[in-house]
Structure formats: C-alpha cells, structure tokens
Design a protein around this motif. Structure first.
Motif, PDB file in Angstrom:
ATOM      1  N   TYR A  98      28.514  37.826  39.277  1.00  0.00           N
ATOM      2  CA  TYR A  98      29.700  37.144  38.745  1.00  0.00           C
ATOM      3  C   TYR A  98      29.716  35.740  39.344  1.00  0.00           C
ATOM      4  CZ  TYR A  98      31.286  41.738  37.179  1.00  0.00           C
ATOM      5  OH  TYR A  98      31.369  42.952  36.559  1.00  0.00           O
ATOM      6  N   SER A 125      31.544  34.372  41.310  1.00  0.00           N
ATOM      7  CA  SER A 125      31.967  34.262  42.713  1.00  0.00           C
ATOM      8  C   SER A 125      30.833  34.394  43.733  1.00  0.00           C
ATOM      9  CB  SER A 125      33.046  35.297  43.005  1.00  0.00           C
ATOM     10  OG  SER A 125      32.626  36.547  42.531  1.00  0.00           O
ATOM     11  N   ALA A 171      26.373  41.541  42.073  1.00  0.00           N
ATOM     12  CA  ALA A 171      27.060  42.820  41.827  1.00  0.00           C
ATOM     13  C   ALA A 171      26.026  43.897  41.530  1.00  0.00           C
ATOM     14  CB  ALA A 171      28.030  42.674  40.660  1.00  0.00           C
ATOM     15  N   ASN A 199      34.105  51.315  46.634  1.00  0.00           N
ATOM     16  CA  ASN A 199      34.586  50.230  45.777  1.00  0.00           C
ATOM     17  C   ASN A 199      33.685  49.013  45.966  1.00  0.00           C
ATOM     18  OD1 ASN A 199      36.781  51.663  44.818  1.00  0.00           O
ATOM     19  ND2 ASN A 199      38.113  50.981  46.487  1.00  0.00           N
ATOM     20  N   GLY A 200      33.400  48.334  44.862  1.00  0.00           N
ATOM     21  CA  GLY A 200      32.601  47.110  44.954  1.00  0.00           C
ATOM     22  C   GLY A 200      31.097  47.361  44.984  1.00  0.00           C
ATOM     23  N   ALA A 201      30.683  48.625  44.813  1.00  0.00           N
ATOM     24  CA  ALA A 201      29.245  48.946  44.906  1.00  0.00           C
ATOM     25  C   ALA A 201      28.470  48.520  43.656  1.00  0.00           C
ATOM     26  CB  ALA A 201      29.064  50.450  45.144  1.00  0.00           C
ATOM     27  N   GLY A 202      29.185  48.269  42.548  1.00  0.00           N
ATOM     28  CA  GLY A 202      28.506  47.822  41.318  1.00  0.00           C
ATOM     29  C   GLY A 202      28.552  48.842  40.183  1.00  0.00           C
ATOM     30  N   LYS A 203      29.303  49.917  40.337  1.00  0.00           N
ATOM     31  CA  LYS A 203      29.323  50.986  39.325  1.00  0.00           C
ATOM     32  C   LYS A 203      29.868  50.482  37.986  1.00  0.00           C
ATOM     33  CE  LYS A 203      31.973  53.585  41.950  1.00  0.00           C
ATOM     34  NZ  LYS A 203      32.206  52.661  43.086  1.00  0.00           N
ATOM     35  N   SER A 204      31.028  49.797  38.028  1.00  0.00           N
ATOM     36  CA  SER A 204      31.634  49.313  36.773  1.00  0.00           C
ATOM     37  C   SER A 204      30.730  48.271  36.120  1.00  0.00           C
ATOM     38  CB  SER A 204      32.998  48.667  37.020  1.00  0.00           C
ATOM     39  OG  SER A 204      33.853  49.566  37.643  1.00  0.00           O
ATOM     40  N   THR A 205      30.174  47.385  36.919  1.00  0.00           N
ATOM     41  CA  THR A 205      29.294  46.339  36.380  1.00  0.00           C
ATOM     42  C   THR A 205      28.084  46.987  35.707  1.00  0.00           C
ATOM     43  OG1 THR A 205      29.996  44.933  38.210  1.00  0.00           O
ATOM     44  CG2 THR A 205      28.052  44.223  36.984  1.00  0.00           C
TER      45      THR A 205
END
Ligand code: ADP
Length: 275
Positions: A14, A16, A20, A40-46
């Motif tokens: 991203y 920022s 990701a 959280n923040g591990a990249g699953k959603s991405t």
C-alpha cells in the motif's frame, strides 16, 4: 492434480510503505476447506483481495486452472472467485436486499429470468426471503452478513473467500454460518476463510495456512500446523482448546496412546466411549 487457483510469489505494497504481501505462493485445490490464520496486519485480507482481482499485485502471478490471469482478465477472477468482506457495509450498495443480491448477476448480463432464479435461490439459501424488500443498511450485523453471503452465492462462484466472517456474529449467527459453510463444502465449493477462531479452524478446515508479516509461515493439515509451538508463538496464535484437553487426558492415560487428537467434542466423546 491441477490446482484450481494458484498464487505465485505475490507482492503488494500500500502507499504507506511496508509490504503487505512479501512473496506469497499458494496452490489451492478444488473442494479444499482452508483456514487462513495469522495476527492482524499479516496480509490475509490483502491476499484475498488479490485472489479475487480487487487489487492487482505489484508482481507475481495468479493462475486459474493452470492459466495465468493477466490484468485484462481480472474480471474472470471476480466471477470465479467470490469474496465476502469482513465488513458487510463495504460490500452492500443497493437499496433493497433483493436489488443487492441481483447486482452481481445483472453485471454478468444474464437474462432477467436467470437473474431472478439466482436471487431466489440465494435468498432461500441464506433464509432471507422475508427481508427481500428491506433496505440492507437497516438490518442487524448478522443479517447484513447473510446478505453479503447471498451476494456471492448469486454469482455462483466456485471459489469463495470469507474474510473473518464470524467477527460480528452472535453464537446463533456463528452456528448458522457454520451450517452454511458445511453445505457449501458438501456441494463441492472451494472455501478459504480467514479467522482468529482456532477451535473453528481445527474442527472445520482440511488445511491451515498461517500468514505472518506478509508471508506464508506454515501450510499443512490443521493437526500438524496447530500443534507446532514455534509457528503458534511466531504468529501469536493460540492452540485449539481440544488439543489442550487432549494433552491433559493423555497425560493421565485416559485416551489410547497412539490416537490422534479428535477434531470435535463429539468425536472426543465417541473415542472415550470406545475406550
Ligand atoms: P490482515 O488481514 O492479516 O489483518 P491486511 O491485509 O489487512 O492484514 O494488512 C496487511 C498490511 O497492510 C498491514 O500492515 C496493514 O496496515 C496494511 N494495509 C491494509 N489495508 C491498507 C490500506 N487500505 N491502506 C494502507 N495500508 C493498508
């Protein structure tokens, strides 16, 4: 066997900064039930958004049935790979439930009667017929989640991605969701679910994939991955409760020494009855 969907060395950043996805590869086979785990923040959603074509990876490749999907063919991805977003409000756009569920099939330019048939089927499936004329935004969190699942059912995608689907559900909603997931799996769909619920992952999944800092840290059977203390520590995950109970029983010689840890309380009860 040819994987139905493959990710090869996906990278995504991203604006920022930090990556990701930092080189994610995964082969998905038809009919698998994959729990995607990680902090959280591990990249699953991405990762899910890349698999469904919402995001284009900066480098790496996605293949469907062994064929690379180039940027122009990304529409194919969203037809064959459906995603249920974590937050239903990010997904729902129409003014009634029926209009919302018809949106996807209409975009596929299907004939009207086929759209109507698919909408009816999806509303029946998710027990949403009484809500069909209601504005989705007035529904409860659990009802909205059902609408967002009906959305992808109407697309008839073979591969379904669920991003933390139980996050906003009460226990009844969770049970209903698990029944729907079991039915979808029985019907032969391929399911990937990101979750923090280790007990669900252990009883439901055929495979567990652990993400950490944009990479795949572990990939294997839930029995092997969730028993790996090093993986759990590095990804800040908890062992399933049943594994803890199993260790306690085994330490007291209450279960057969060579038996594997059962995946549900019912299976544990059966094993204890047999002993
Ligand atoms: P997970 O689903 O495992 O919680 P995400 O894929 O949401 O992980 O996030 C991976 C990384 O990307 C995190 O560092 C997160 O802060 C960042 N990220 C996610 N979405 C955005 C966004 N829309 N804009 C900027 N950074 C984002």
């Amino acid at each position: 066997m040819q994987p139905i969907l493959q990710a090869k060395d996906l990278r995504f950043c991203y604006d920022s900064g930090a990556p990701a996805l930092d080189g994610v590869s995964l082969d998905v086979y038809a009919g698998e039930r994959i729990a995607v785990l990680g902090p959280n923040g591990a990249g699953k959603s991405t990762f899910f958004l890349c698999l469904n074509g919402v995001l284009a990876p900066e480098s790496g490749q996605i293949l469907l049935d062994g064929k690379p999907v180039d940027r122009k063919a990304r529409k194919k991805l969203c037809e064959r790979v459906g995603i249920v977003f974590q937050n239903a409000d990010d997904q729902i756009i129409a003014s009634t439930v029926a209009a919302e569920v018809s949106f996807g099939p209409m975009n596929l330019r299907l004939p009207r009667d086929e759209v109507a048939r698919r909408v009816d089927h999806a509303l029946d499936y998710m027990e949403l017929q009484p809500f069909r004329a209601r504005p989705p935004h007035d529904l409860s969190g659990g009802e909205k989640k059902r609408v967002s699942i009906a959305d992808i059912l109407a697309m008839q995608s073979e591969i379904l991605l669920f991003d933390e689907p139980a996050a906003s559900l009460d226990p009844t909603g969770e049970e209903r969701l698990e029944r729907v997931l079991a039915r979808l799996s029985d019907e032969g769909r391929t399911l990937l679910i990101s979750t923090h619920d280790m007990d669900f992952a252990f009883r439901w999944a055929t495979r567990a994939v652990v993400f950490c800092a944009g990479r795949v840290l572990a990939d294997g059977t839930p029995q092997a991955v969730l028993a790996d203390a090093d993986v759990l520590r590095r990804a800040h995950l908890r062992r399933p409760l049943l594994m803890e109970v199993w260790d306690t029983l085994r330490a007291r010689d209450l279960v057969p020494p060579d038996a594997a840890c059962p995946r549900s309380p019912d299976a544990l009860a059966r094993l204890l009855d047999e002993k």
